[in-house]
Design a protein around this motif. Structure first.
Motif, mmCIF file in Angstrom:
data_model
loop_
_atom_site.group_PDB
_atom_site.id
_atom_site.type_symbol
_atom_site.label_atom_id
_atom_site.label_comp_id
_atom_site.label_asym_id
_atom_site.label_seq_id
_atom_site.Cartn_x
_atom_site.Cartn_y
_atom_site.Cartn_z
ATOM 1 N N ARG A 1 2.237 9.255 -1.908
ATOM 2 C CA ARG A 1 1.669 8.133 -1.149
ATOM 3 C C ARG A 1 0.564 8.580 -0.192
ATOM 4 N N TYR A 2 0.479 9.884 0.112
ATOM 5 C CA TYR A 2 -0.560 10.384 1.006
ATOM 6 C C TYR A 2 -1.836 10.767 0.254
ATOM 7 N N THR A 3 -1.855 10.674 -1.052
ATOM 8 C CA THR A 3 -3.031 11.076 -1.818
ATOM 9 C C THR A 3 -4.113 10.015 -1.742
ATOM 10 N N GLY A 4 -5.340 10.441 -2.042
ATOM 11 C CA GLY A 4 -6.469 9.526 -1.950
ATOM 12 C C GLY A 4 -6.387 8.372 -2.930
ATOM 13 N N ILE A 5 -5.963 8.630 -4.169
ATOM 14 C CA ILE A 5 -5.917 7.564 -5.170
ATOM 15 C C ILE A 5 -4.863 6.524 -4.828
ATOM 16 N N ALA A 6 -3.742 6.950 -4.218
ATOM 17 C CA ALA A 6 -2.692 5.996 -3.843
ATOM 18 C C ALA A 6 -3.164 5.086 -2.725
ATOM 19 N N THR A 7 -3.824 5.643 -1.706
ATOM 20 C CA THR A 7 -4.328 4.804 -0.611
ATOM 21 C C THR A 7 -5.464 3.900 -1.079
ATOM 22 N N LEU A 8 -6.259 4.364 -2.064
ATOM 23 C CA LEU A 8 -7.334 3.520 -2.591
ATOM 24 C C LEU A 8 -6.775 2.291 -3.282
ATOM 25 N N VAL A 9 -5.788 2.468 -4.162
ATOM 26 C CA VAL A 9 -5.191 1.321 -4.860
ATOM 27 C C VAL A 9 -4.485 0.400 -3.862
ATOM 28 N N ALA A 10 -3.865 0.965 -2.822
ATOM 29 C CA ALA A 10 -3.204 0.134 -1.812
ATOM 30 C C ALA A 10 -4.229 -0.721 -1.064
ATOM 31 N N CYS A 11 -5.411 -0.160 -0.745
ATOM 32 C CA CYS A 11 -6.479 -0.934 -0.094
ATOM 33 C C CYS A 11 -6.958 -2.074 -0.987
ATOM 34 N N ILE A 12 -7.117 -1.790 -2.283
ATOM 35 C CA ILE A 12 -7.571 -2.819 -3.223
ATOM 36 C C ILE A 12 -6.535 -3.931 -3.336
ATOM 37 N N ALA A 13 -5.256 -3.569 -3.364
ATOM 38 C CA ALA A 13 -4.191 -4.569 -3.463
ATOM 39 C C ALA A 13 -4.193 -5.470 -2.234
ATOM 40 N N ARG A 14 -4.359 -4.893 -1.028
ATOM 41 C CA ARG A 14 -4.405 -5.715 0.192
ATOM 42 C C ARG A 14 -5.607 -6.643 0.181
ATOM 43 N N MET A 15 -6.743 -6.159 -0.311
ATOM 44 C CA MET A 15 -7.945 -6.984 -0.338
ATOM 45 C C MET A 15 -7.747 -8.202 -1.242
ATOM 46 N N HIS A 16 -7.194 -7.998 -2.427
ATOM 47 C CA HIS A 16 -6.987 -9.117 -3.354
ATOM 48 C C HIS A 16 -5.877 -10.049 -2.863
ATOM 49 N N LYS A 17 -4.907 -9.500 -2.149
ATOM 50 C CA LYS A 17 -3.829 -10.343 -1.632
ATOM 51 C C LYS A 17 -4.343 -11.308 -0.581
ATOM 52 N N ASN A 18 -5.320 -10.880 0.250
ATOM 53 C CA ASN A 18 -5.853 -11.716 1.317
ATOM 54 C C ASN A 18 -7.080 -12.511 0.886
ATOM 55 N N ALA A 19 -7.474 -12.409 -0.385
ATOM 56 C CA ALA A 19 -8.656 -13.133 -0.860
ATOM 57 C C ALA A 19 -8.358 -14.624 -0.974
ATOM 58 N N ARG A 20 -9.394 -15.423 -0.883
ATOM 59 C CA ARG A 20 -9.251 -16.869 -1.066
ATOM 60 C C ARG A 20 -10.437 -17.383 -1.889
ATOM 61 N N LYS A 21 -10.268 -18.572 -2.428
ATOM 62 C CA LYS A 21 -11.280 -19.123 -3.322
ATOM 63 C C LYS A 21 -11.990 -20.284 -2.635
ATOM 64 N N GLU A 22 -13.320 -20.214 -2.588
ATOM 65 C CA GLU A 22 -14.142 -21.264 -1.994
ATOM 66 C C GLU A 22 -15.293 -21.575 -2.942
ATOM 67 N N ASN A 23 -15.433 -22.850 -3.246
ATOM 68 C CA ASN A 23 -16.527 -23.307 -4.119
ATOM 69 C C ASN A 23 -16.547 -22.534 -5.444
ATOM 70 N N GLU A 24 -15.358 -22.428 -6.042
ATOM 71 C CA GLU A 24 -15.205 -21.768 -7.338
ATOM 72 C C GLU A 24 -15.610 -20.292 -7.312
#
Length: 524
Positions: free
Chosen positions: A85-108
């Motif tokens: 969990r301390y490796t760079g690739i693990a933290t990168l995928v975790a950042c991407i997952a948080r970004m998509h989780k907080n995303a929202r859709k506006e005007n398609e």
């Protein structure tokens, strides 16, 4: 003890405990300890320092430690497990997952929160693969004060990162989610190797291979039993598997400086021992194993308990230092958050068991001093006086506001840079509108209202009671003007007719009420 001619000679190791107010500082200070051991002759062969061991109770200090080892020590053997969990690739995928989780859709179109994008764009792996594009996107977000960033803007500023910002498909088909994460990992891996940013045999590439192996294991199980799940569940399972996984380092134990964990030191003796993170609650650490059997029942029936685990760690520690000549114990002396800066109980026990002359407890701080004040003076010359005289000349349209005069009183040098040289501090991204920006918007709206509706004469623009009544009656025009000024000054949007969203709607309403009160006051 050594019995020699019926005389008892007791030899003690040279033990010192050092408190350092930083976790990374412990790894950096290890270099100084190794230098001292080399200079004193305790490490004779720097290419084969098998008589020296560095023990890491906290595994995440491995990478900072490797960056801090003396270059004279050419061979290092690592025998321990490193959390994935301390490796760079693990933290990168975790950042991407948080970004998509907080995303929202506006005007398609999908929009991403600016904090999640900043966290992702500043990740070391992403900055290495696309340094220019990540910098351009951060600059664009800051200059335009964007709280939610549309996917089209990301594709425009960072086209090579399109794979990362493509929205996660809302589906229960795990194969699609697996392909998405695998595509991101392949993108990072290919860029790192093709651009020769990281050697193919580096530790980071090994971390990526281990991550892919764990991901394939999860995907094969889910696909085998055809378990439907949404994206949040799949990302959660990936995070749980990665958090419990470790990467086993195995090397040549008969060559080089030895770096290992606590359990790896069993049955081994070293002349020089350096143990980091000797803090209470870290060493010894309480390992709570999940069990349906209560603690009291385990204790009554002679089963293993937490106390037994602590006894085992005490045995590992005292056995390790029993035959050592030089023992250095480093601990984090910071007092913050849940850390109390308390040394391990083993350090206090050593002070009691060994003579006081054999134990040294030192605290090392960082010598941080404020820089000496550098006085800067700008002599007034003819050019500067010409610029200043413009503020004193009628009809030059140059004037000093009250805030500018206060600025000169507080700091003449800052006044010089801002008003004479026209140098301004670049804008920073702000979550909420600051009072200065709010005042600028109110002043700009009032100025445009009076310029639009006021009457001109030789002395400038004037208004009367009837004009103000006409302005107050047209509330729609005032609101429209406020919206355009907020878009122009605060949001930096070229299209001033863009509808306000979020907190700007509340701020716009507050400014509208303030403008009405100011107009009523001017009317009276």
């Amino acid at each position: 003890k050594i019995n020699l001619n019926e005389k008892e000679i007791i030899t003690y190791p040279h033990i010192q405990a050092i408190g350092i107010p930083s976790n990374i500082g412990q790894a950096k200070y290890t270099k100084l300890i190794l230098d001292e051991l080399i200079d004193n002759g305790d490490i004779v062969d720097t290419a084969n320092a098998t008589n020296t061991a560095i023990v890491l109770p906290e595994e995440f200090l491995l990478i900072p430690l490797l960056d801090s080892i003396n270059p004279r020590i050419t061979n290092v053997n690592i025998t321990m497990g490193y959390p994935l969990r301390y490796t760079g690739i693990a933290t990168l995928v975790a950042c991407i997952a948080r970004m998509h989780k907080n995303a929202r859709k506006e005007n398609e179109e999908f929009c991403y929160f600016h904090e999640n994008i900043r966290e992702l764009l500043t990740h070391p792996l992403l900055k290495m693969t696309a340094p220019e594009e990540t910098s351009n996107l951060i600059t664009y977000i800051t200059q335009n004060n964007l709280f939610y960033v549309e996917q089209s803007i990301v594709n425009q500023c960072a086209p090579s990162l399109k794979y990362i910002f493509d929205p996660v498909i809302k589906t229960t088909d795990v194969s699609e989610l697996y392909k998405y994460i695998n595509r991101i990992i392949t993108f990072a891996e290919d860029n790192l190797i093709n651009n020769k940013l990281i050697p193919e045999s580096s530790i980071e590439m090994g971390f990526i291979a281990s991550y892919v192996d764990k991901l394939n294991t999860l995907a094969s199980i889910v696909l085998k039993y055809d378990i439907p799940m949404n994206d949040n569940t799949f990302f959660y399972l990936v995070d749980r598997i990665i958090s419990s996984a470790t990467i086993a380092f195995e090397g040549e134990p008969l060559n080089g400086l030895q770096i290992m964990g606590i359990l790896e030191t069993r049955c081994l003796d070293f002349d020089n021992v350096i143990i980091l993170s000797m803090n209470e609650r870290i060493f010894p650490r309480k390992h709570y194993s999940r069990s349906f059997i209560p603690h009291l029942l385990r204790k009554a029936n002679g089963m293993a308990t937490v106390e037994f685990q602590e006894c085992m760690y005490a045995y590992y520690f005292y056995r390790l230092i029993s035959r050592a000549k030089n023992v250095t114990l480093l601990f984090d002396s910071r007092t913050q958050s849940i850390s109390s800066g308390e040394p391990s109980r083993f350090i206090y026990q050593l002070q009691t068991l060994f003579p006081q002359s054999q134990i040294k407890l030192n605290h090392i701080g960082f010598n941080v001093y404020a820089p000496s004040e550098t006085k800067i003076s700008i002599p007034k010359n003819e050019r500067i006086m010409q610029i200043l005289n413009r503020y004193r000349t009628d009809g030059s349209n140059q004037y000093l506001s009250a805030s500018a005069i206060n600025h000169y009183i507080n700091c003449p040098l800052a006044f010089y840079f801002e008003k004479i040289e026209k140098l301004h501090i670049p804008d920073e991204m702000m979550e909420f509108m600051d009072p200065s920006t709010l005042g600028t918007i109110v002043h700009t709206v009032l100025q445009k209202i009076y310029q639009l509706h006021g009457k001109k004469n030789k002395n400038g623009i004037y208004v009367d009671e009837n004009i103000i009544n006409k302005i107050l009656a047209d509330e729609l025009s005032i609101k429209s003007l406020i919206h355009s000024v907020i878009n122009q000054i605060y949001l930096h949007k070229p299209n001033c007719n863009t509808p306000l969203t979020g907190e700007t709607v509340i701020i716009g309403t507050a400014i509208f009420l303030l403008i009405k009160k100011l107009l009523s006051f001017d009317k009276e």
